[in-house]
Design a protein around this motif. Sequence first.
Motif, PDB file in Angstrom:
ATOM      1  N   LEU A 149      -5.934  -7.788  -6.750  1.00  0.00           N
ATOM      2  CA  LEU A 149      -5.552  -9.542  -7.476  1.00  0.00           C
ATOM      3  C   LEU A 149      -4.504  -9.105  -7.513  1.00  0.00           C
ATOM      4  O   LEU A 149      -3.585  -8.464  -8.039  1.00  0.00           O
ATOM      5  N   ASN A 150      -3.340 -10.131  -7.147  1.00  0.00           N
ATOM      6  CA  ASN A 150      -1.684 -10.697  -7.573  1.00  0.00           C
ATOM      7  C   ASN A 150      -1.955 -10.782  -9.390  1.00  0.00           C
ATOM      8  O   ASN A 150      -3.256 -11.544  -9.481  1.00  0.00           O
ATOM      9  N   LYS A 151      -1.061 -11.244  -9.562  1.00  0.00           N
ATOM     10  CA  LYS A 151      -0.785 -11.349 -11.013  1.00  0.00           C
ATOM     11  C   LYS A 151      -0.886 -12.587 -11.589  1.00  0.00           C
ATOM     12  O   LYS A 151      -1.594 -12.906 -12.309  1.00  0.00           O
ATOM     13  N   ASP A 152      -1.224 -13.391 -10.606  1.00  0.00           N
ATOM     14  CA  ASP A 152      -1.996 -14.707 -10.876  1.00  0.00           C
ATOM     15  C   ASP A 152      -3.803 -14.981 -10.712  1.00  0.00           C
ATOM     16  O   ASP A 152      -3.622 -15.952 -10.073  1.00  0.00           O
ATOM     17  N   LEU A 153      -4.002 -14.044  -9.998  1.00  0.00           N
ATOM     18  CA  LEU A 153      -5.514 -13.266  -9.602  1.00  0.00           C
ATOM     19  C   LEU A 153      -5.917 -13.838  -8.585  1.00  0.00           C
ATOM     20  O   LEU A 153      -7.196 -14.525  -8.273  1.00  0.00           O
ATOM     21  N   ASP A 154      -4.674 -14.487  -7.586  1.00  0.00           N
ATOM     22  CA  ASP A 154      -5.098 -14.899  -6.485  1.00  0.00           C
ATOM     23  C   ASP A 154      -5.363 -13.736  -5.394  1.00  0.00           C
ATOM     24  O   ASP A 154      -4.712 -12.518  -5.278  1.00  0.00           O
ATOM     25  N   PHE A 155      -6.342 -13.782  -4.251  1.00  0.00           N
ATOM     26  CA  PHE A 155      -6.578 -12.695  -2.652  1.00  0.00           C
ATOM     27  C   PHE A 155      -4.687 -12.420  -3.094  1.00  0.00           C
ATOM     28  O   PHE A 155      -3.713 -13.720  -1.959  1.00  0.00           O
ATOM     29  N   ASP A 156      -4.535 -11.129  -2.672  1.00  0.00           N
ATOM     30  CA  ASP A 156      -2.421 -10.946  -2.442  1.00  0.00           C
ATOM     31  C   ASP A 156      -2.849 -10.759  -0.665  1.00  0.00           C
ATOM     32  O   ASP A 156      -2.747 -10.205  -0.288  1.00  0.00           O
ATOM     33  N   LEU A 157      -2.554 -12.006  -0.175  1.00  0.00           N
ATOM     34  CA  LEU A 157      -2.432 -12.272   1.497  1.00  0.00           C
ATOM     35  C   LEU A 157      -1.466 -11.235   2.331  1.00  0.00           C
ATOM     36  O   LEU A 157      -1.721 -10.716   2.608  1.00  0.00           O
ATOM     37  N   GLU A 158      -0.079 -11.282   1.716  1.00  0.00           N
ATOM     38  CA  GLU A 158       0.724 -10.679   2.033  1.00  0.00           C
ATOM     39  C   GLU A 158       1.147  -9.048   1.170  1.00  0.00           C
ATOM     40  O   GLU A 158       0.576  -8.557   3.064  1.00  0.00           O
ATOM     41  N   GLU A 159      -0.063  -8.357   1.249  1.00  0.00           N
ATOM     42  CA  GLU A 159      -0.674  -6.973   0.905  1.00  0.00           C
ATOM     43  C   GLU A 159      -1.447  -6.638   1.571  1.00  0.00           C
ATOM     44  O   GLU A 159      -1.492  -5.665   1.975  1.00  0.00           O
TER      45      GLU A 159
END
Length: 374
Positions: A149-159
């Motif tokens: 998960l990204n720094k905001d604890l969201d799915f990292d769609l870009e990655e």
Amino acid sequence: MSGISRRSWLKKASFGSGLAALGTTGIFSSLSAEEIRKYNPRPIDSPIRLGSNENPYGPSESMRNAMIKGFDNGCRYPWGFNADLVKMIAEKEGVPEDHIVLVAGSTEGLKIAGITFGGGGEIISCSPTFLSMMSYAELWGTDINWVPLNKDLDFDLEEIEKRVSYKTKMVFLCNPNNPTGKLLPADQVVDFCKTVSKHAVVFSDEAYYDYITEPNYPSMVELVKQGYDVIVSRTFSKVYGLAGIRMGYLIAKPELAKLLSDRVVANTNIMAIEASKAALLDKDFYQFSLQKTAEAKSLLTKTLDDLKLPYLDSHANFIFFHSGRDIKELNKTMFDKGFIVGRPFEPLNDWCRISTGTIEEVVLYNEAIKEVLG
């Protein structure tokens, strides 16, 4: 806990003081007698289960009556009784009936999708999330490409999109995500699914979709209608209160739905079919469940605010908060106090997922968590 009687445990758990905080005097006094009959709240018992994202209300009276009436057909195989339920679900979702696959809880749908489309390649998803698809597919030789998960604890769609390759057979999204309860940005997730589904099947787990409070938030069912290689899962386990009855469904274009249907393992049962039909008609119970979930979340977040513990905005029937304590230690402490809370979600080992219970259960939990983390 096994050596403590229910009555003595309730005293130990400050049951009286918890209810006093409600301004009530009885176990279910936050509900009227008619509501208790119609909505079937779980009785206070030990341990209080706040770790599995269940709906403690239900099955509702209408669902229980439907199951009782269904007993007479208990000698029959269920597939002759599916048609009416499939039709009701198709009308609800706005798709033709050949887009619907019934499964024994959405977990079965996740598992069969994982082995149907992930085999011989990889599935990409973020961690932590709901693991059933990936854990099961891995047993059958599928590689799992985990993205944090990204720094905001969201799915990292870009990655995730960067990692899609010729090996990628499926991408798994959980939206709202479990355990965070967070939503993917609406425009971003639609664009992502349109793009990535040209290279791999995209699976959108929408088990908690009913709890979303953001106006006009899109379901990926809209992309299914447009012919994209997208599969959506829904369940009767959450807002409809039928977790123990086992009913869910997948929504996909006919070519994908046929592949999934051919791989269904458990099928479902007569009582689940009848309960689910009643659930779709029981608008009062649906609204009641949403209302009580919102009330319970408000009580939980008020306590977390009092304790100055950070938590994530949740579009589900649970709250994910930063306890600052190792979850295994916290689990044991809370179990000793009579509560089951969420399991570890690595690497967020000092976070805790707490499910909404009845109002009475949440009041008792709040008393206990204040003693532990206050």
